[in-house]
Write an enzyme that holds these catalytic residues in place. Sequence first.
Site, PDB file in Angstrom:
ATOM      1  N   GLU A 286       0.815  -1.215   0.000  1.00 12.82           N
ATOM      2  CA  GLU A 286       0.000   0.000   0.000  1.00 12.82           C
ATOM      3  C   GLU A 286       0.848   1.263   0.000  1.00 12.82           C
ATOM      4  O   GLU A 286       0.419   2.310  -0.482  1.00 12.82           O
ATOM      5  CB  GLU A 286      -0.938   0.019   1.219  1.00 12.82           C
ATOM      6  N   HIS A 307       8.906 -26.705  -1.537  1.00 13.11           N
ATOM      7  CA  HIS A 307       8.346 -27.878  -2.204  1.00 13.11           C
ATOM      8  C   HIS A 307       7.170 -27.505  -3.100  1.00 13.11           C
ATOM      9  O   HIS A 307       6.467 -28.387  -3.605  1.00 13.11           O
ATOM     10  CB  HIS A 307       7.940 -28.920  -1.168  1.00 13.11           C
ATOM     11  N   LYS A 421     -13.883  -0.398  -4.333  1.00 12.44           N
ATOM     12  CA  LYS A 421     -15.050   0.011  -3.549  1.00 12.44           C
ATOM     13  C   LYS A 421     -16.048   0.761  -4.434  1.00 12.44           C
ATOM     14  O   LYS A 421     -17.268   0.535  -4.349  1.00 12.44           O
ATOM     15  CB  LYS A 421     -14.622   0.895  -2.387  1.00 12.44           C
TER      16      LYS A 421
END
Length: 430
Positions: A286, A307, A421
Site C-alpha cells: 500500500e 516444495h 469500492k
Amino acid sequence: MITTKLHTQDAQAFLPLVTTTSDVEKAYQELISKTGKGNDFLGWIDLPEEITPSLFAELNHTAKELAAQSEVIVVVGIGGSYLGARAVIEALQHPFKALLPHEKTPLILFAGNSMGEDYHKALMDVLDIKDYAVIVISKSGTTTEPAIAFRILKEHCEKKYGKTSAQKRIVAITDEKKGALKKLATEENYQTFIIPDDVGGRYSVLTPVGLLPIACAGFNIEKLVNGAKKMRDNLIQHQAFDKNIAMQYALLRYLLYREGKKLELVVAYEPQLFFFIEWFKQLFGESDGKEGKGIFPAGAIFSTDLHSLGQYIQEGERNMFETVLSVEKADCHLPIPFDNNDLDGLNYLQQKTIHEINLTAEEGTRLAHISGNVPNIRIAIPNISEETLGELIYFFEFSCALGGYMLNVNPFDQPGVEAYKTNMFRLLGR
C-alpha cells in the site's frame, strides 16, 4: 539488535552501486525532519516515545477485564486494523493454543477482514457456545467488511447477554471526534480508545489498534513498545548510512528495483511468522505501489514452500530478490530420536538440533538461489519475542517510508484501494 546483509552472485559488481547513497540520505532527512510527502501522517515516528504509562495501564486493565469474562475475543477490522495485532499474536502464541487444557488467556479470533459468509457463520457457531467480547477497530466505522461483521456481532451479543451487559463486552477503537463508529460508541457508552489522526492504518500496530488485542492475548505490550523504542533510538541516532540499517535495507531494495528486480519474496523459516509476512505485504504494497511504481511484495514460509515455489524461484523469471527473516535461536529443544535400523538415514543428525538443521536449510537455500541469480537480503533477529518483534515492526515501517520517498511517491496514502469500492458500491446499487 537486528542485523542485515546482502548476498548476491556478483557482489563485487553490485557493491559500487551501494556507495551511491544520496537518494536514501535525502529521503532520510525528509523523513526525520517531517518535510516529505504525506507528512501529516508521520505520528508513528515518535509513537514509541509518546505512549504514556497511563495508557499502558488502561490498555492492560481493559485487557484483563475482557479476558476475565471471555473465552474468545473477536477483533473486528481489516487491513492495518487487524494485521499488525495478528502478526504479533500468531508469532508469540502456542500454535495449538485452542487445544491446550487450562489455557488462561482467551483465544483471539478475527472478523470483518473478508466478506466470506461461511467464515462468519462458522464464527457465530462458536460464539453461540463460548463467552466472548468484541474489539471493533475502524476510524470511520463505514468500511464495508468490518461494518457488516460488527452489525452481526453487535446484534448477536445483545441477544445473548442483554443490551446492558453487551455494552460492557464491546470496546471501540476509532477516531477521537468523528465517524460513524465514534458516534455509535458514544450513544452505546462503549469503552473507547483513540486512533491518532496522524497515524495511518498500516502504521498503527503500536497504537491501541494493535496493543489492546495483543494485551488481551496475554503478551507484554510494554516490551513490544520498548523494542520499537530501541530501534527508533538507533535509527535516529545513527544518521550515517554505514550505521543505519533501515537506510541500508531501503537503498538495497531501491537499487535492486532499478536493476529490474521488481518482486520481493519475503521468506521466513519459522511458520509462526506467516502473518508477520502478511503485515509486511500490506505495509509495503500500500505504501509504495502507486503511480506505476513499486516492488511487488510476496511471501513464503520455507522450507515448506520450497516444495511448491522452489522450482520457480530457482529457474523461473529472473525478476525477484529475497528478503529472509532469519531467527538465530529457537525457544525450545526437541531431540531427534536414535533409531537402530536407521532406515531413513537420519542418525548422522544426532548431534544437531532441529533449529540447527533449519538454519542449515536456510544457508543452503540462499546459496542455491544466489547461484540462480536471486539476490538475498538476510535480516536476522536473535529470537522471537515481544522486544524483537517491536524492533522489526519499527525497522520495517521506517524502511518502507524511506523507500516511498526514494520512489517519489507518498508512502502514507492509498488512493488505489478506493477503485474496487467504487465499482462494488455501483454494482450493489448504493
